[in-house]
Design an enzyme around this catalytic site. Structure first.
Site, PDB file in Angstrom:
ATOM      1  N   PRO A 199      -5.858  -1.257  -5.797  1.00 18.12           N
ATOM      2  CA  PRO A 199      -6.983  -2.039  -6.307  1.00 18.12           C
ATOM      3  C   PRO A 199      -8.061  -2.223  -5.237  1.00 18.12           C
ATOM      4  CG  PRO A 199      -5.139  -3.464  -5.823  1.00 18.12           C
ATOM      5  CD  PRO A 199      -4.640  -2.077  -5.647  1.00 18.12           C
ATOM      6  N   ASP A 208       8.064   5.210  -0.021  1.00 16.33           N
ATOM      7  CA  ASP A 208       8.651   6.341   0.697  1.00 16.33           C
ATOM      8  C   ASP A 208       8.143   6.485   2.124  1.00 16.33           C
ATOM      9  OD1 ASP A 208       6.084   7.146   0.297  1.00 16.33           O
ATOM     10  OD2 ASP A 208       6.562   9.092  -0.584  1.00 16.33           O
ATOM     11  N   ASP A 212       3.560 -20.402   1.555  1.00 16.82           N
ATOM     12  CA  ASP A 212       3.792 -21.493   0.616  1.00 16.82           C
ATOM     13  C   ASP A 212       2.892 -21.295  -0.595  1.00 16.82           C
ATOM     14  OD1 ASP A 212       1.246 -22.168   1.500  1.00 16.82           O
ATOM     15  OD2 ASP A 212       1.943 -23.751   2.833  1.00 16.82           O
ATOM     16  N   ASP A 244      -5.973 -18.036   3.308  1.00 16.67           N
ATOM     17  CA  ASP A 244      -5.555 -19.372   2.852  1.00 16.67           C
ATOM     18  C   ASP A 244      -5.941 -20.347   3.956  1.00 16.67           C
ATOM     19  OD1 ASP A 244      -4.337 -21.688   2.081  1.00 16.67           O
ATOM     20  OD2 ASP A 244      -2.283 -20.920   2.149  1.00 16.67           O
ATOM     21  N   GLY A 304       5.121   5.714  -4.674  1.00 14.06           N
ATOM     22  CA  GLY A 304       6.409   5.056  -4.471  1.00 14.06           C
ATOM     23  C   GLY A 304       6.685   4.640  -3.042  1.00 14.06           C
ATOM     24  N   HIS A 362       0.829  -1.213   0.000  1.00 15.58           N
ATOM     25  CA  HIS A 362       0.000   0.000   0.000  1.00 15.58           C
ATOM     26  C   HIS A 362       0.861   1.260   0.000  1.00 15.58           C
ATOM     27  CE1 HIS A 362      -4.272  -1.452   1.143  1.00 15.58           C
ATOM     28  NE2 HIS A 362      -3.606  -2.427   0.562  1.00 15.58           N
ATOM     29  N   ASP A 363       2.030   1.169   0.595  1.00 15.67           N
ATOM     30  CA  ASP A 363       2.941   2.314   0.591  1.00 15.67           C
ATOM     31  C   ASP A 363       3.523   2.526  -0.802  1.00 15.67           C
ATOM     32  OD1 ASP A 363       4.545   4.417   1.787  1.00 15.67           O
ATOM     33  OD2 ASP A 363       6.248   3.058   1.601  1.00 15.67           O
TER      34      ASP A 363
END
Length: 398
Positions: free
Chosen positions: A232, A142, A323, A315, A140, A134-135
């Site tokens: 997204p 930062d 994995d 998962d 970029g 998310h950063d």
């Protein structure tokens, strides 16, 4: 990695093959509380690209041959003044050993605090992956997502999509920063701390080690308003998602590899409840979900509107281990989020899902390469574009 509505990095909560663990159950794996994630602060002014001032190629201005073009007299053709024709300065480069002399204990301190935090809170790795993605995807890598909001600015962390970012991920960065400020004040950036800790946490969770370099500056801007269009969301189509990743320079293969981060972490029930209770007027549950899995999820999330902290592991087969089981579960209807299921249905991504499901070595290699590329996304290295924050959650002039 609870999120992403696609964030490539979130999620957690379930147990048995198709059973779901209640967050309040003593058997449930520890999960970062969305409340634990401190409310952040804003950004201001867009991030300039570190590529803004590239070093000119020496070939661009070849030395004239003394035969073909005799050297002109200094009187007839004086050498231009540096002031009139300045030479562009070289962009500082990232290096693996950037802190070798200025902060020699950098890696040691990161390693110690990461080990301690992940041992105490096993969901930290998934949280860091999500926070890191998310950063980097917003102006970029930062450290702008680490900034807390104040009365004058709503920071990235207060954007709706970031409200559920796990507090454990922020906590480990803050603790490392405090230790580094004692060891080498004003030297190590928060952006580099987030990068290094994410790399180490992935390894601790069982994933591949990826190469990272250091020397990033911390951004000078953090604004919630800059989030839309850069991250997204769950209601996007595959075309929209792939277009967004392409705009950041990532291929379809790299996108699918990064989605493999969903092999650890969790998602809040509100992020997939529509697949359980409101899929269609005459069909409340998404038929693409494995029936037993869907029933377990409905039982776990039945009170999600009253208890917004309800979560589920992304998962279900091996939620705490990095994995390839995430990919192996998708064809069986075990994709938790809508975007997870889209991976195994879209003809552009399905072959990659099948490849990673059958070849964990290939998945690890591609994931490591994609993470290394992500860590270099629009980094800032020039002092005019950023600085080294004294605190990771506040700008130096705050």
């Amino acid at each position: 990695m609870a999120v992403l509505p696609i964030s490539v990095i979130f999620l957690a909560f379930i147990s048995l093959p198709y059973s779901i663990a209640n967050p309040n159950s003593p058997n449930a794996s520890p999960k970062p509380s969305p409340v634990a994630s401190p409310k952040p602060s804003p950004r201001a002014s867009p991030k300039p690209s570190p590529v803004a001032s590239p070093k000119p190629s020496p070939l661009a201005s070849p030395k004239p041959s003394p035969v073909a073009s005799p050297k002109p007299s200094p009187l007839a053709s004086p050498k231009p003044s540096p002031a009139a024709s300045p030479m562009p300065s070289a962009k500082p480069a990232l290096r693996a050993d950037y802190y070798k002399t200025t902060c020699p204990d950098f890696e040691k301190i990161v390693r110690e605090y990461v080990h301690q935090k992940q041992t105490q809170s096993p969901s930290t790795a998934a949280g860091a992956l999500r926070v890191f993605m998310h950063d980097c995807f917003v102006d970029g890598c930062d450290g702008s997502v680490l900034i807390s909001s104040n009365a004058f600015n709503a920071a990235e962390r207060d954007s709706d999509i970031n409200l559920s970012l796990p507090g454990d991920a922020f906590d480990v960065v803050i603790k490392i920063k405090n230790a580094l400020e004692d060891a080498c004040p004003g030297v190590v950036s928060c952006a580099d701390i987030l990068t290094a800790s994410t790399r180490n946490l992935v390894v601790m969770a069982g994933g591949p080690r990826f190469n990272v370099s250091f020397g990033r500056k911390d951004g000078l801007v953090s604004q919630a308003a800059r989030i839309p269009g850069n991250l997204p969301t769950n209601n996007m189509t595959m075309d929209e998602i792939l277009k967004m990743f392409a705009s950041k320079g990532f291929s379809i293969q790299e996108y699918v590899a990064l989605m493999g981060a969903h092999t650890i972490g969790f998602a809040h029930c509100k992020e997939f409840s529509d697949r359980l209770f409101k899929f269609a007027p005459n069909q409340p549950t998404d038929p693409e979900l494995n029936p037993k899995y869907a029933e377990a999820l409905k039982a776990a999330c039945k009170n999600h509107e009253q208890n917004i902290t309800m979560t589920a592991f992304n998962d279900v087969m091996s939620p705490g281990k990095f994995d390839n089981s995430y990919f192996r579960g998708l064809p069986r209807g075990l994709g938790l989020l809508r975007v997870d299921n889209m991976l195994v249905k879209d003809p552009r991504t399905k072959p990659l899902v099948e490849q990673y499901a059958s070849n964990e070595v290939k998945f690890f290699a591609d994931f490591a390469a994609a993470m290394e590329k992500l860590s270099l996304l629009e980094v800032k290295t020039d002092p005019k574009d950023g600085n080294v924050r004294r605190r990771c959650d506040a700008f130096n002039d705050a």
